[in-house]
Motif scaffolding. Sequence first.
Motif, PDB file in Angstrom:
ATOM      1  N   ARG A  23       4.959   4.851  -3.935  1.00  0.00           N
ATOM      2  CA  ARG A  23       4.382   4.156  -2.791  1.00  0.00           C
ATOM      3  C   ARG A  23       2.924   3.790  -3.014  1.00  0.00           C
ATOM      4  O   ARG A  23       2.467   2.716  -2.613  1.00  0.00           O
ATOM      5  N   ASN A  24       2.165   4.656  -3.681  1.00  0.00           N
ATOM      6  CA  ASN A  24       0.715   4.489  -3.752  1.00  0.00           C
ATOM      7  C   ASN A  24       0.172   4.070  -5.116  1.00  0.00           C
ATOM      8  O   ASN A  24      -0.966   3.604  -5.198  1.00  0.00           O
ATOM      9  N   ASP A  34      -6.817   6.400   0.683  1.00  0.00           N
ATOM     10  CA  ASP A  34      -6.066   5.650   1.689  1.00  0.00           C
ATOM     11  C   ASP A  34      -4.576   5.805   1.399  1.00  0.00           C
ATOM     12  O   ASP A  34      -3.933   4.909   0.852  1.00  0.00           O
ATOM     13  N   ILE A  35      -4.042   6.940   1.764  1.00  0.00           N
ATOM     14  CA  ILE A  35      -2.688   7.312   1.369  1.00  0.00           C
ATOM     15  C   ILE A  35      -1.670   6.682   2.307  1.00  0.00           C
ATOM     16  O   ILE A  35      -1.795   6.766   3.526  1.00  0.00           O
ATOM     17  N   ARG A  36      -0.651   6.071   1.708  1.00  0.00           N
ATOM     18  CA  ARG A  36       0.454   5.503   2.479  1.00  0.00           C
ATOM     19  C   ARG A  36       1.683   6.368   2.244  1.00  0.00           C
ATOM     20  O   ARG A  36       2.092   6.583   1.113  1.00  0.00           O
ATOM     21  N   GLY A  69      -0.421  10.093   6.517  1.00  0.00           N
ATOM     22  CA  GLY A  69      -0.898   8.750   6.777  1.00  0.00           C
ATOM     23  C   GLY A  69      -2.206   8.653   7.516  1.00  0.00           C
ATOM     24  O   GLY A  69      -2.826   7.600   7.534  1.00  0.00           O
ATOM     25  N   ALA A  70      -2.677   9.710   8.153  1.00  0.00           N
ATOM     26  CA  ALA A  70      -3.909   9.622   8.920  1.00  0.00           C
ATOM     27  C   ALA A  70      -4.608  10.972   8.883  1.00  0.00           C
ATOM     28  O   ALA A  70      -3.963  11.994   8.777  1.00  0.00           O
ATOM     29  N   GLU A 107      -7.831   1.892  -7.017  1.00  0.00           N
ATOM     30  CA  GLU A 107      -8.950   1.470  -6.184  1.00  0.00           C
ATOM     31  C   GLU A 107      -8.972   2.177  -4.840  1.00  0.00           C
ATOM     32  O   GLU A 107     -10.012   2.250  -4.180  1.00  0.00           O
ATOM     33  N   ASN A 108      -7.806   2.754  -4.414  1.00  0.00           N
ATOM     34  CA  ASN A 108      -7.721   3.336  -3.077  1.00  0.00           C
ATOM     35  C   ASN A 108      -7.341   4.804  -3.036  1.00  0.00           C
ATOM     36  O   ASN A 108      -7.617   5.490  -2.055  1.00  0.00           O
TER      37      ASN A 108
END
Length: 334
Positions: free
Chosen positions: A16-17, A79-81, A125-126, A162-163
């Motif tokens: 995913r990431n 910024d994990i999804r 996610g948050a 990058e994230n």
Amino acid sequence: MPEGHSVHRITRQFARNFVGHRVEASSPQGRFAAGAAEISGRTMIDARAVGKQMFLEFDDDVWLRVHLGMYGAWDFAGDIRLDATIASANGRMGQTNQRGTILDAPNPDAVVFDADGENSLSSIGAPRRTRVRMAESEKENDALAEFPPPPIGQVRVRLLTENVCADLRGPTACEVRDSAEVEAIVAKLGPDPLLDDSPEAEERFTTVIRKKPTPIGLLLMDQSVVSGIGNVYRAEMLFRANLDPHTPGKLVPEETVRALWHDWAHLLRIGVETGQMMTMDGLEGEEWRQAMANRADRHWVYKREGLPCRVCGTNIVLEEMGARKLYWCPSCQR
């Protein structure tokens, strides 16, 4: 040790990431400096798990093979999804405890936090720009003051986009391989029903078990026989099958062996979807919430030595088998 469901969940987070992204690799502790140099600057093009092993593929036929072993852990930060297939489930990865906020759960009241540290908590996610600490002794998310964050502990390898960054600590194996070597490693592993639940995979499992004089309690932990089963699932599957752990594989009835295969597929899918090694079926409402929150309420025999069996009342026995602790009921499992 992380069992198969955890490794599949970690790999899905890489898919995913990281997949499709250029990755910078480093070895903060220095032990994997040469391997990190081979990976750095390449794009991750695949992430897959087979049992307890994970394989991250990069362009130009460069692979990173990782076996977490007893103490390995991945920490994700940034910024994990969350992988969409487990976005509404409780989720911890490997040797992990993670706290967060369920973003996509249809019913936030259904979120249950694991009190035992055995498996997972909630979505990662948050908040954005967070560190998910994924080790047995670390149980909180931290908001990040900077990105990438400084490494914590002895980080064998850091993978950075990058994230998002992922830090690996304490693995049994961490090595660069090519596709031919990966294929050779996978060929030695037993079937993983999450990857192959075909009749052929079932037949392979059944045939191997039925030929062996080795106790079934050892065979289920042999990764060349079947992939992904660890100490918790071994104990629980044997109890669910009413099977004495000392029974030689060749003496286990064929229908029982096949039932073990299907039960492993069933439990593995539950583990991947929920993040919990939930082995008690039929729980609903408050019973389900209790079981998801506390290991003592979600297992039949594991970690219940000296306590009465939930079925017959006989005290659960603890012994050593294959250098690991084995929990079983001498009355139900005979």
